[in-house]
Scaffold this motif. Structure first.
Motif, PDB file in Angstrom:
ATOM      1  N   MET A 143      -3.283   3.827   3.062  1.00  8.44           N
ATOM      2  CA  MET A 143      -3.750   3.366   4.371  1.00  8.44           C
ATOM      3  C   MET A 143      -3.105   4.151   5.513  1.00  8.44           C
ATOM      4  O   MET A 143      -3.210   3.766   6.668  1.00  8.44           O
ATOM      5  CB  MET A 143      -3.420   1.875   4.531  1.00  8.44           C
ATOM      6  CG  MET A 143      -4.067   0.973   3.502  1.00  8.44           C
ATOM      7  SD  MET A 143      -5.862   0.883   3.642  1.00  8.44           S
ATOM      8  CE  MET A 143      -6.029  -0.075   5.147  1.00  8.44           C
ATOM      9  N   GLN A 150     -10.086   9.193  -4.913  1.00 10.00           N
ATOM     10  CA  GLN A 150     -10.818   9.523  -3.692  1.00 10.00           C
ATOM     11  C   GLN A 150     -10.121  10.701  -3.012  1.00 10.00           C
ATOM     12  O   GLN A 150      -9.418  10.542  -2.024  1.00 10.00           O
ATOM     13  CB  GLN A 150     -10.879   8.316  -2.754  1.00 10.00           C
ATOM     14  CG  GLN A 150     -11.843   8.490  -1.591  1.00 10.00           C
ATOM     15  CD  GLN A 150     -11.933   7.250  -0.728  1.00 10.00           C
ATOM     16  OE1 GLN A 150     -11.468   6.181  -1.114  1.00 10.00           O
ATOM     17  NE2 GLN A 150     -12.512   7.396   0.445  1.00 10.00           N
ATOM     18  N   ASN A 206     -13.809  13.033   0.926  1.00  7.04           N
ATOM     19  CA  ASN A 206     -13.398  11.627   0.809  1.00  7.04           C
ATOM     20  C   ASN A 206     -14.375  10.797  -0.022  1.00  7.04           C
ATOM     21  O   ASN A 206     -14.745   9.677   0.348  1.00  7.04           O
ATOM     22  CB  ASN A 206     -13.235  10.999   2.195  1.00  7.04           C
ATOM     23  CG  ASN A 206     -12.066  11.582   2.956  1.00  7.04           C
ATOM     24  OD1 ASN A 206     -11.064  11.971   2.370  1.00  7.04           O
ATOM     25  ND2 ASN A 206     -12.189  11.657   4.270  1.00  7.04           N
ATOM     26  N   ASP A 263     -11.363  -5.977   3.647  1.00  2.57           N
ATOM     27  CA  ASP A 263     -10.120  -5.606   4.314  1.00  2.57           C
ATOM     28  C   ASP A 263      -9.662  -4.187   3.978  1.00  2.57           C
ATOM     29  O   ASP A 263      -8.715  -3.689   4.581  1.00  2.57           O
ATOM     30  CB  ASP A 263      -8.998  -6.577   3.924  1.00  2.57           C
ATOM     31  CG  ASP A 263      -9.239  -7.967   4.471  1.00  2.57           C
ATOM     32  OD1 ASP A 263      -9.985  -8.091   5.469  1.00  2.57           O
ATOM     33  OD2 ASP A 263      -8.705  -8.928   3.908  1.00  2.57           O
ATOM     34  N   PHE A 264     -10.345  -3.539   3.050  1.00  3.09           N
ATOM     35  CA  PHE A 264      -9.867  -2.257   2.540  1.00  3.09           C
ATOM     36  C   PHE A 264     -10.816  -1.100   2.846  1.00  3.09           C
ATOM     37  O   PHE A 264     -10.710  -0.036   2.239  1.00  3.09           O
ATOM     38  CB  PHE A 264      -9.652  -2.337   1.025  1.00  3.09           C
ATOM     39  CG  PHE A 264      -8.572  -3.299   0.626  1.00  3.09           C
ATOM     40  CD1 PHE A 264      -7.278  -2.869   0.436  1.00  3.09           C
ATOM     41  CD2 PHE A 264      -8.858  -4.636   0.466  1.00  3.09           C
ATOM     42  CE1 PHE A 264      -6.279  -3.763   0.080  1.00  3.09           C
ATOM     43  CE2 PHE A 264      -7.870  -5.542   0.107  1.00  3.09           C
ATOM     44  CZ  PHE A 264      -6.581  -5.098  -0.084  1.00  3.09           C
ATOM     45  N   GLN A 265     -11.734  -1.318   3.796  1.00  2.00           N
ATOM     46  CA  GLN A 265     -12.748  -0.299   4.045  1.00  2.00           C
ATOM     47  C   GLN A 265     -12.147   1.021   4.531  1.00  2.00           C
ATOM     48  O   GLN A 265     -12.727   2.079   4.329  1.00  2.00           O
ATOM     49  CB  GLN A 265     -13.766  -0.824   5.074  1.00  2.00           C
ATOM     50  CG  GLN A 265     -14.594  -2.002   4.558  1.00  2.00           C
ATOM     51  CD  GLN A 265     -15.323  -1.685   3.271  1.00  2.00           C
ATOM     52  OE1 GLN A 265     -16.071  -0.716   3.210  1.00  2.00           O
ATOM     53  NE2 GLN A 265     -15.115  -2.485   2.241  1.00  2.00           N
ATOM     54  N   GLU A 266     -10.990   0.975   5.156  1.00  2.00           N
ATOM     55  CA  GLU A 266     -10.365   2.194   5.663  1.00  2.00           C
ATOM     56  C   GLU A 266      -9.397   2.815   4.650  1.00  2.00           C
ATOM     57  O   GLU A 266      -8.782   3.850   4.924  1.00  2.00           O
ATOM     58  CB  GLU A 266      -9.608   1.893   6.968  1.00  2.00           C
ATOM     59  CG  GLU A 266     -10.489   1.346   8.083  1.00  2.00           C
ATOM     60  CD  GLU A 266     -11.629   2.282   8.445  1.00  2.00           C
ATOM     61  OE1 GLU A 266     -11.375   3.506   8.517  1.00  2.00           O
ATOM     62  OE2 GLU A 266     -12.752   1.807   8.653  1.00  2.00           O
ATOM     63  N   GLY A 267      -9.254   2.189   3.484  1.00  2.00           N
ATOM     64  CA  GLY A 267      -8.304   2.676   2.492  1.00  2.00           C
ATOM     65  C   GLY A 267      -8.906   3.697   1.548  1.00  2.00           C
ATOM     66  O   GLY A 267     -10.125   3.814   1.399  1.00  2.00           O
ATOM     67  N   ARG A 268      -8.034   4.467   0.922  1.00  2.00           N
ATOM     68  CA  ARG A 268      -8.422   5.395  -0.137  1.00  2.00           C
ATOM     69  C   ARG A 268      -7.816   4.871  -1.426  1.00  2.00           C
ATOM     70  O   ARG A 268      -6.626   4.551  -1.494  1.00  2.00           O
ATOM     71  CB  ARG A 268      -7.924   6.810   0.168  1.00  2.00           C
ATOM     72  CG  ARG A 268      -8.555   7.411   1.408  1.00  2.00           C
ATOM     73  CD  ARG A 268      -7.902   8.719   1.783  1.00  2.00           C
ATOM     74  NE  ARG A 268      -8.021   9.683   0.700  1.00  2.00           N
ATOM     75  CZ  ARG A 268      -7.208  10.728   0.573  1.00  2.00           C
ATOM     76  NH1 ARG A 268      -6.207  10.905   1.410  1.00  2.00           N
ATOM     77  NH2 ARG A 268      -7.368  11.574  -0.431  1.00  2.00           N
ATOM     78  N   PRO A 312      -2.524   6.677   8.464  1.00  2.00           N
ATOM     79  CA  PRO A 312      -3.466   7.321   9.386  1.00  2.00           C
ATOM     80  C   PRO A 312      -3.534   8.822   9.144  1.00  2.00           C
ATOM     81  O   PRO A 312      -2.564   9.443   8.718  1.00  2.00           O
ATOM     82  CB  PRO A 312      -2.880   7.012  10.770  1.00  2.00           C
ATOM     83  CG  PRO A 312      -1.428   6.792  10.518  1.00  2.00           C
ATOM     84  CD  PRO A 312      -1.345   6.153   9.154  1.00  2.00           C
ATOM     85  N   THR A 359       0.835  -1.194   0.000  1.00  2.00           N
ATOM     86  CA  THR A 359       0.000   0.000   0.000  1.00  2.00           C
ATOM     87  C   THR A 359       0.871   1.246   0.000  1.00  2.00           C
ATOM     88  O   THR A 359       2.081   1.186   0.190  1.00  2.00           O
ATOM     89  CB  THR A 359      -0.928   0.026   1.227  1.00  2.00           C
ATOM     90  OG1 THR A 359      -0.131   0.066   2.411  1.00  2.00           O
ATOM     91  CG2 THR A 359      -1.818  -1.209   1.256  1.00  2.00           C
ATOM     92  N   ASP A 409      -9.276  14.246  -0.924  1.00  2.00           N
ATOM     93  CA  ASP A 409      -9.677  14.750   0.391  1.00  2.00           C
ATOM     94  C   ASP A 409     -10.904  15.638   0.281  1.00  2.00           C
ATOM     95  O   ASP A 409     -11.854  15.499   1.061  1.00  2.00           O
ATOM     96  CB  ASP A 409      -8.523  15.539   1.015  1.00  2.00           C
ATOM     97  CG  ASP A 409      -7.362  14.643   1.410  1.00  2.00           C
ATOM     98  OD1 ASP A 409      -7.582  13.723   2.212  1.00  2.00           O
ATOM     99  OD2 ASP A 409      -6.256  14.851   0.910  1.00  2.00           O
TER     100      ASP A 409
END
Length: 212
Positions: A47, A93, A81, A30-35, A49, A11, A95
């Motif tokens: 990924m 995606q 987002n 597994d990628f719900q928090e990724g852009r 933070p 990533t 900001d």
């Protein structure tokens, strides 16, 4: 950083994949928090933070744009987002994204990625960059040129600088004043970000009102 379950993939870097492979990763649990970004058969999953500085700068730039448009009676819609997709070709995606003026085809109100083949691309896109600044100025800029965005700003959080581009005829050029928000100087946006390091939102808003 490496993602597991689906085939392993690095990533925060560009990885060569097909469009169908990209969709598998983008829609995987597994990628719900990724852009996600996709361009020319390369995918980037971010990924990292999001810290206070990123969130603060994001909020301040949003205030500047929204307040300016409000006072100048410019029609505007802001998205945070949000995924924009040109099926089989590209995805991003950012900001911040803004639809400006009423001469655009607005997307349907749902939770799916916005289909650029059916709706207009966003008018203005903003990326807040720290470790990714070179990528935001390079490959992502090419992506936004291809997507049909009219203006692209990169907030270099390391140097408190804003690099703005007008996108026209499939290419981009550096600008010092917004072309989609006539009268808004990029230096004003930068000053607002600088003030956010020592001032609260009320102070910044009152300053913006005094100059707008």
């Amino acid at each position: 950083m490496v993602i597991v379950n689906l085939p392993k993939i690095d990533t925060d870097t560009w990885v060569k994949v097909s469009w169908n492979e990209f969709l598998e990763f983008a829609e995987g649990a597994d990628f719900q928090e990724g852009r996600f970004y996709f361009y020319q058969n390369y995918m980037r999953v971010e990924m990292l933070p999001v810290g206070f500085r990123h969130g603060r700068y994001n909020a301040v730039i949003s205030k500047v744009v929204s307040l300016f448009a409000t006072l100048k009676n410019i029609k505007i819609q802001e998205l945070t987002n949000t995924s924009f997709r040109k099926v089989g070709e590209s995805e991003c995606q950012p900001d911040l994204a803004f639809y400006i003026s009423d001469a655009v085809r607005f997307p349907a109100l749902n939770n799916s990625p916005i289909d650029i083949n059916e709706s207009s691309p966003p008018t203005l896109v903003v990326e807040i960059a720290a470790s990714s600044v070179n990528d935001d100025l390079g490959f992502k800029r090419l992506l936004y040129e291809r997507l049909g965005v009219k203006e692209y700003w990169v907030m270099d959080a390391n140097n408190n600088d804003i690099i703005a581009f007008e996108i026209i005829d499939g290419g981009s050029r550096r600008i010092t004043s917004s072309q989609v928000l006539p009268g808004l100087e990029i230096s004003t946006v930068k000053q607002a970000v600088e003030r956010s390091q020592t001032q609260d939102d009320g102070e910044i808003n009152r300053w913006l009102l005094s100059i707008f």
